[in-house]
Motif scaffolding. Structure first.
Motif, PDB file in Angstrom:
ATOM      1  N   UNK A  53       0.660  -1.200   0.104  1.00  0.00           N
ATOM      2  CA  UNK A  53       0.013  -0.046  -0.071  1.00  0.00           C
ATOM      3  C   UNK A  53       1.136   1.191  -0.018  1.00  0.00           C
ATOM      4  N   UNK A  54       1.822   1.294   0.729  1.00  0.00           N
ATOM      5  CA  UNK A  54       2.779   2.550   0.703  1.00  0.00           C
ATOM      6  C   UNK A  54       3.462   2.756  -0.561  1.00  0.00           C
ATOM      7  N   UNK A  55       3.979   1.540  -1.095  1.00  0.00           N
ATOM      8  CA  UNK A  55       4.336   1.665  -2.471  1.00  0.00           C
ATOM      9  C   UNK A  55       3.396   2.262  -3.639  1.00  0.00           C
ATOM     10  N   UNK A  56       2.194   1.986  -3.473  1.00  0.00           N
ATOM     11  CA  UNK A  56       1.102   2.287  -4.334  1.00  0.00           C
ATOM     12  C   UNK A  56       0.817   3.743  -4.233  1.00  0.00           C
ATOM     13  N   UNK A  57       0.784   4.190  -2.841  1.00  0.00           N
ATOM     14  CA  UNK A  57       0.691   5.692  -2.485  1.00  0.00           C
ATOM     15  C   UNK A  57       1.965   6.713  -2.830  1.00  0.00           C
ATOM     16  N   UNK A  58       3.062   5.833  -2.815  1.00  0.00           N
ATOM     17  CA  UNK A  58       3.999   6.614  -3.368  1.00  0.00           C
ATOM     18  C   UNK A  58       4.248   6.857  -4.736  1.00  0.00           C
ATOM     19  N   UNK A  59       3.838   5.546  -5.379  1.00  0.00           N
ATOM     20  CA  UNK A  59       3.830   5.901  -7.082  1.00  0.00           C
ATOM     21  C   UNK A  59       2.821   6.682  -7.407  1.00  0.00           C
TER      22      UNK A  59
ATOM     23  N   UNK B 135       1.599   9.634  -5.792  1.00  0.00           N
ATOM     24  CA  UNK B 135       1.807  10.924  -5.467  1.00  0.00           C
ATOM     25  C   UNK B 135       2.993  11.407  -6.054  1.00  0.00           C
ATOM     26  N   UNK B 136       4.099  10.505  -6.652  1.00  0.00           N
ATOM     27  CA  UNK B 136       5.271  11.018  -7.175  1.00  0.00           C
ATOM     28  C   UNK B 136       5.301  10.692  -8.864  1.00  0.00           C
ATOM     29  N   UNK B 137       4.366   9.990  -9.079  1.00  0.00           N
ATOM     30  CA  UNK B 137       4.439   9.596 -10.777  1.00  0.00           C
ATOM     31  C   UNK B 137       5.692   8.514 -10.777  1.00  0.00           C
ATOM     32  N   UNK B 138       6.134   8.003 -10.024  1.00  0.00           N
ATOM     33  CA  UNK B 138       7.350   6.789 -10.043  1.00  0.00           C
ATOM     34  C   UNK B 138       6.621   5.526 -10.790  1.00  0.00           C
ATOM     35  N   UNK B 139       7.295   5.110 -11.831  1.00  0.00           N
ATOM     36  CA  UNK B 139       6.696   4.039 -12.630  1.00  0.00           C
ATOM     37  C   UNK B 139       7.572   2.808 -12.066  1.00  0.00           C
ATOM     38  N   UNK B 140       6.994   1.751 -11.590  1.00  0.00           N
ATOM     39  CA  UNK B 140       7.448   0.477 -10.938  1.00  0.00           C
ATOM     40  C   UNK B 140       6.926  -0.650 -11.796  1.00  0.00           C
ATOM     41  N   UNK B 141       7.622  -1.742 -11.777  1.00  0.00           N
ATOM     42  CA  UNK B 141       7.161  -2.949 -12.043  1.00  0.00           C
ATOM     43  C   UNK B 141       7.182  -3.938 -10.773  1.00  0.00           C
ATOM     44  N   UNK B 142       5.991  -4.588 -10.622  1.00  0.00           N
ATOM     45  CA  UNK B 142       5.939  -5.383  -9.502  1.00  0.00           C
ATOM     46  C   UNK B 142       5.587  -6.962  -9.775  1.00  0.00           C
ATOM     47  N   UNK B 143       6.426  -7.735  -9.118  1.00  0.00           N
ATOM     48  CA  UNK B 143       6.597  -8.861  -9.531  1.00  0.00           C
ATOM     49  C   UNK B 143       5.693  -9.810  -8.278  1.00  0.00           C
ATOM     50  N   UNK B 144       4.607 -10.471  -8.760  1.00  0.00           N
ATOM     51  CA  UNK B 144       3.446 -10.719  -7.781  1.00  0.00           C
ATOM     52  C   UNK B 144       3.959 -12.203  -7.288  1.00  0.00           C
ATOM     53  N   UNK B 145       3.885 -12.589  -6.107  1.00  0.00           N
ATOM     54  CA  UNK B 145       4.133 -13.959  -5.589  1.00  0.00           C
ATOM     55  C   UNK B 145       2.585 -14.014  -5.096  1.00  0.00           C
ATOM     56  N   UNK B 146       1.784 -14.966  -5.835  1.00  0.00           N
ATOM     57  CA  UNK B 146       0.402 -14.896  -5.642  1.00  0.00           C
ATOM     58  C   UNK B 146      -0.231 -15.442  -4.207  1.00  0.00           C
ATOM     59  N   UNK B 147       0.562 -16.233  -3.691  1.00  0.00           N
ATOM     60  CA  UNK B 147       0.206 -16.854  -2.510  1.00  0.00           C
ATOM     61  C   UNK B 147      -0.378 -15.950  -1.414  1.00  0.00           C
TER      62      UNK B 147
END
Length: 283
Positions: free
Chosen positions: A105-111, A113-125
């Motif tokens: 959630x903090x990474x999402x809020x940071x993105x 607010x800042x416009x930072x582009x991210x690639x998140x690799x999901x561990x589905x469990x």
């Protein structure tokens, strides 16, 4: 969780859907409790007008997501990558796992607010992904945040049967599609960076043709002091690098401003892998 570093060295080493404020202006009718008088006035049509109507409540509307960088994309390779192609000033900041809902959630809020582009690799469990689905959904839909496949349970794929490898990748593929409505192919990150020809061939049969490693790490798969994370960012936030971080422990969330300052000071532009590479899934 041990992190391989680049080539020989790295092997040793790193919606909220905001509705516009829509006023439903409606003339008061019978039973509304409003009474037209000479002091409240009437419209030209004779319809009574409300007296002393309160102003609409302010609504916090987040800024629109920044547009993707205007890049000439390279075709996604059929094979391993650990850096971005060519010369330039791009940085692929990637983050893995997701054991902490707070950190996602903090990474999402940071993105946002800042416009930072991210690639998140999901561990589905990890249930934290579903818990943050509503927060992440608009960022994923806009392309500012890209989702990649980091398997279902973070198993070393080289130790599994062929069917086990398929299950690990397919379950997370289906979860991402069902939860976020996007296709994570062709990028997958093998846990610990461990993969071989057999793993790559089975993944490619599923459409995951690009094992995605990294050229530098924030080294925060386990909990380390925030100051160390900043030091690792200074070491690895460099042009054309793919850098790995993790969504597991809170210290990184306390130094987002410092990490962003390093990016700004060095004139870097954050990108997702889909910003840089084209594929049949993301032309």
């Amino acid at each position: 969780m041990p992190q391989p570093t680049r080539r020989a060295m790295l092997a040793l080493g790193a919606a909220a859907a905001v509705g516009a404020l829509a006023g439903c202006a409606q003339a008061p009718g019978p039973g509304s409790g409003s009474t037209a008088t000479a002091t409240t006035g009437a419209s030209a049509s004779g319809r009574p007008q409300p007296a002393n109507a309160p102003p609409p409540a302010p609504v916090d509307v987040p800024p629109a997501p920044p547009p993707a960088p205007d890049l000439v994309k390279a075709p996604a390779p059929h094979g391993t990558i650990d850096a971005l192609p060519g010369e330039g000033s791009l940085l692929a900041w990637t983050v893995d796992d997701g054991s902490s809902a707070e950190v996602i959630g903090a990474y999402a809020a940071f993105a946002a607010a800042s416009g930072t582009r991210l690639t998140m690799f999901v561990t589905g469990t990890y249930p934290a992904w579903g818990e943050n689905a509503a927060t992440l959904a608009p960022l994923v839909a806009s392309g500012q945040v890209q989702l990649g496949n980091h398997t279902w349970s973070h198993a070393d794929l080289t130790t599994l049967s062929d069917a086990g490898i398929v299950d690990e990748l397919q379950r997370t593929h289906d979860f991402i599609g069902d939860t976020f409505g996007v296709d994570a192919r062709p990028f997958f990150r093998p846990p610990y960076g461990f993969h071989d020809d057999r793993v790559d061939a089975i993944a490619a049969d599923l459409g995951y043709t690009v094992p995605t490693l990294w050229y530098g790490s924030l080294s925060d798969s386990g909990e380390i002091p925030a100051e160390m994370i900043v030091d690792f960012a200074r070491q690895w936030f460099l042009p054309q690098h793919i850098v790995i971080g993790h969504l597991n422990f809170p210290p990184v969330t306390t130094v987002f401003d410092q990490l962003r300052a390093i990016i700004t000071e060095r004139g870097l532009t954050t990108v997702t892998l889909n910003d840089v590479f084209s594929s049949e899934y993301h032309p």
